[in-house]
Enzyme design. Structure first.
Site, PDB file in Angstrom:
ATOM      1  CD  GLU A  47       3.170   1.095  -1.966  1.00 43.30           C
ATOM      2  OE1 GLU A  47       2.621   0.312  -2.357  1.00 43.30           O
ATOM      3  OE2 GLU A  47       3.035   2.188  -1.420  1.00 43.30           O
ATOM      4  CD  GLU A 146      -2.276   1.628  -3.579  1.00 42.83           C
ATOM      5  OE1 GLU A 146      -1.974   3.483  -3.037  1.00 42.83           O
ATOM      6  OE2 GLU A 146      -1.379   1.212  -3.475  1.00 42.83           O
TER       7      GLU A 146
END
Length: 179
Positions: A47, A146
């Site tokens: 990520e 998130e």
């Protein structure tokens, strides 16, 4: 699926001066992890995290950098975890980036920019458009939320109920016509 983190530039180090060594180490570590994960039938995810707001020292910052590293690693069980919050901050142009990196994407995460709150909070991103665009690309994976909810969890998921209803779906994403 498991997130394999890239690490942080050492305190006081010049990012450009250590980039080559950090990339080499990251690639070696990813190959090792990918081989172990393959034995268990698992996918590893990398990520890119923005270094403008969230973590100035995080090594992996853009989808372009991640794609180049994934190509060098050369393992089919390593994918891109594309967090649209970080991607927007670093590069913007989300439709183009989603389309370009779609073959590498193994997971999507979302949060509104700049506040990192629910998708329906005020901000830069048009999530109904983004969700429809992901569908048009054929994305069938999960979308991770998130973000920092403004209220409690249930209240913080109100945007999803509203989104489903706007698409003629009921709770859980099932069609009203199917019932």
């Amino acid at each position: 699926r498991i997130h394999l983190m890239a690490g942080r530039v050492p305190l006081g180090a010049d990012r450009a001066a250590v980039a080559g060594e950090m990339e080499t180490t990251f690639i070696e570590n990813l190959r090792y992890a990918a081989d172990l994960l393959a034995q268990e039938g698992m996918i590893g995810l990398v990520e890119p995290i923005n270094n403008r707001i969230t973590d100035p020292r995080y090594f992996l910052n853009t989808p372009h950098q991640a794609a180049a590293i994934l190509e060098k690693v050369g393992r089919p069980n390593l994918k891109l975890q594309l967090d649209l919050f970080h991607c927007q901050i670093m590069d913007g142009n989300l439709s183009h980036n989603l389309e370009t990196y779609f073959p590498l994407i193994g997971h999507i995460q979302i949060a509104q920019v700049p506040g990192r709150h629910e998708p329906d909070s005020p901000g830069e991103l048009n999530f109904p458009y983004i969700f429809e665009f992901l569908e048009s690309l054929g994305y069938t994976g999960y979308v991770g939320c998130e973000y920092a909810p403004k209220g409690d969890t249930l209240e913080g998921l109100g945007w999803l109920r509203s989104y489903w209803e706007s698409r003629g779906l009921q709770h859980g994403g099932t069609s009203k016509a199917a019932e």
